[in-house]
Scaffold this active site. Structure first.
Site, PDB file in Angstrom:
ATOM      1  N   ASP A  91      -2.436  11.374   3.350  1.00  0.00           N
ATOM      2  CA  ASP A  91      -2.007  10.058   3.832  1.00  0.00           C
ATOM      3  C   ASP A  91      -0.756  10.536   5.258  1.00  0.00           C
ATOM      4  O   ASP A  91      -0.001  10.935   4.598  1.00  0.00           O
ATOM      5  CB  ASP A  91      -1.273   9.152   2.584  1.00  0.00           C
ATOM      6  CG  ASP A  91      -0.188   8.207   3.063  1.00  0.00           C
ATOM      7  OD1 ASP A  91      -0.618   7.170   4.574  1.00  0.00           O
ATOM      8  OD2 ASP A  91      -0.151   7.285   2.428  1.00  0.00           O
ATOM      9  N   CYS A 100      -8.765   2.511   2.092  1.00  0.00           N
ATOM     10  CA  CYS A 100      -7.270   3.907   2.171  1.00  0.00           C
ATOM     11  C   CYS A 100      -6.447   2.436   1.110  1.00  0.00           C
ATOM     12  O   CYS A 100      -5.847   1.514   0.474  1.00  0.00           O
ATOM     13  CB  CYS A 100      -6.695   3.836   2.801  1.00  0.00           C
ATOM     14  SG  CYS A 100      -6.275   3.196   4.875  1.00  0.00           S
ATOM     15  N   ASN A 102      -5.151  -0.319   5.233  1.00  0.00           N
ATOM     16  CA  ASN A 102      -5.908  -0.201   6.046  1.00  0.00           C
ATOM     17  C   ASN A 102      -5.449  -0.056   7.259  1.00  0.00           C
ATOM     18  O   ASN A 102      -5.655  -0.998   8.090  1.00  0.00           O
ATOM     19  CB  ASN A 102      -6.409  -1.739   5.598  1.00  0.00           C
ATOM     20  CG  ASN A 102      -7.427  -1.910   6.189  1.00  0.00           C
ATOM     21  OD1 ASN A 102      -7.988  -3.090   6.961  1.00  0.00           O
ATOM     22  ND2 ASN A 102      -8.583  -0.764   7.060  1.00  0.00           N
ATOM     23  N   CYS A 132      -4.535   3.550   8.844  1.00  0.00           N
ATOM     24  CA  CYS A 132      -3.768   4.597   9.800  1.00  0.00           C
ATOM     25  C   CYS A 132      -5.482   5.155   9.013  1.00  0.00           C
ATOM     26  O   CYS A 132      -6.264   5.391  10.160  1.00  0.00           O
ATOM     27  CB  CYS A 132      -3.278   5.635   8.341  1.00  0.00           C
ATOM     28  SG  CYS A 132      -0.996   5.221   9.359  1.00  0.00           S
ATOM     29  N   ARG A 133      -6.068   5.727   7.712  1.00  0.00           N
ATOM     30  CA  ARG A 133      -6.829   6.159   7.656  1.00  0.00           C
ATOM     31  C   ARG A 133      -8.423   5.773   7.915  1.00  0.00           C
ATOM     32  O   ARG A 133      -9.490   5.887   8.789  1.00  0.00           O
ATOM     33  CB  ARG A 133      -6.667   7.123   6.151  1.00  0.00           C
ATOM     34  CG  ARG A 133      -5.746   8.280   5.896  1.00  0.00           C
ATOM     35  CD  ARG A 133      -5.343   8.764   4.555  1.00  0.00           C
ATOM     36  NE  ARG A 133      -4.548   7.445   3.740  1.00  0.00           N
ATOM     37  CZ  ARG A 133      -4.353   7.797   2.720  1.00  0.00           C
ATOM     38  NH1 ARG A 133      -5.203   8.445   2.439  1.00  0.00           N
ATOM     39  NH2 ARG A 133      -4.259   6.465   2.063  1.00  0.00           N
ATOM     40  N   SER A 134      -8.475   4.119   6.727  1.00  0.00           N
ATOM     41  CA  SER A 134      -9.628   4.152   6.793  1.00  0.00           C
ATOM     42  C   SER A 134     -10.432   3.457   8.274  1.00  0.00           C
ATOM     43  O   SER A 134     -11.237   2.733   8.369  1.00  0.00           O
ATOM     44  CB  SER A 134      -9.743   2.637   5.752  1.00  0.00           C
ATOM     45  OG  SER A 134      -9.051   1.707   6.197  1.00  0.00           O
TER      46      SER A 134
HETATM   47  P1  4NP Z   1      -3.069   4.520   4.841  1.00  0.00           P
HETATM   48  O1  4NP Z   1      -1.557   4.766   5.169  1.00  0.00           O
HETATM   49  O2  4NP Z   1      -3.265   3.683   3.872  1.00  0.00           O
HETATM   50  O3  4NP Z   1      -3.464   5.700   5.430  1.00  0.00           O
HETATM   51  O4  4NP Z   1      -3.459   3.194   5.680  1.00  0.00           O
HETATM   52  C1  4NP Z   1      -0.328   4.305   5.034  1.00  0.00           C
HETATM   53  C2  4NP Z   1      -0.217   2.731   5.876  1.00  0.00           C
HETATM   54  C3  4NP Z   1       1.467   2.296   5.455  1.00  0.00           C
HETATM   55  C4  4NP Z   1       1.793   3.147   4.234  1.00  0.00           C
HETATM   56  C5  4NP Z   1       1.102   3.758   3.393  1.00  0.00           C
HETATM   57  C6  4NP Z   1      -0.028   4.399   3.429  1.00  0.00           C
HETATM   58  N1  4NP Z   1       2.667   2.451   4.081  1.00  0.00           N
HETATM   59  O5  4NP Z   1       3.303   2.321   2.794  1.00  0.00           O
HETATM   60  O6  4NP Z   1       2.569   0.676   4.578  1.00  0.00           O
END
Ligand code: 4NP
Length: 146
Positions: free
Chosen positions: A119, A3, A6, A8-10
């Site tokens: 997201d 993602c 790294n 939240c989702r992955s």
């Molecule tokens: P992820 O979510 O891609 O599912 O881990 C996010 C985590 C952090 C950010 C964006 C999405 N950020 O902008 O910091």
């Protein structure tokens, strides 16, 4: 499992897939990474930790890392959580074989759709739905491998 951050989702995708693979006695190597480096070294987001825990999974062993070009060689399958992640991964691919390894996570549960895992970073209420989508896709991946 890839993602953006790294966190939240992955990490959820990694935790879910690891549990299914262990239960099926399969010897697969599973990891996750983010295309961005902002959170490198961090634990998963507390909201991902919580939804995982609620579903019987501990993901607190994980630490965020950035996706690298060599991951395209090391793994047979690279699962992007959204189309933006997929573009960023494909930019690092050097061969057609590497490009062929890259798939959207939800292409398993929703074939022929360009569906992304939303997201949830900016949406406290998004984590439950994300968990369910990932669970469904991982189940299909496992079934298709048999
Ligand atoms: P992820 O979510 O891609 O599912 O881990 C996010 C985590 C952090 C950010 C964006 C999405 N950020 O902008 O910091």
């Amino acid at each position: 499992m890839v993602c953006l951050g790294n966190i939240c989702r992955s990490p959820l995708a990694e935790g879910i897939m690891r549990q299914k693979v262990a239960a099926a006695n399969l010897d697969w190597q599973i990891d996750s990474a983010g295309t961005g480096a902002w959170h490198v070294g961090e634990l998963p987001d507390p909201r991902s930790i919580a939804i995982a825990r609620k579903n019987g999974l501990d993901i607190t062993y994980q630490r965020a890392r950035k996706f690298q070009a060599k991951d395209l060689q090391a793994y047979d399958l690279i699962l992007a959580m959204d189309t933006s992640n997929r573009s960023n991964i494909l930019r690092l691919a050097k061969t057609e074989a590497e490009r062929d390894k890259v798939r959207l996570m939800l292409s398993y549960s929703h074939p022929n759709e360009e569906r992304s895992v939303p997201d949830p970073y900016w949406d406290d209420n998004g984590f439950e739905a994300v968990f369910e989508m990932l669970e469904e896709a991982c189940e299909v991946i496992l079934k298709e491998s048999k």
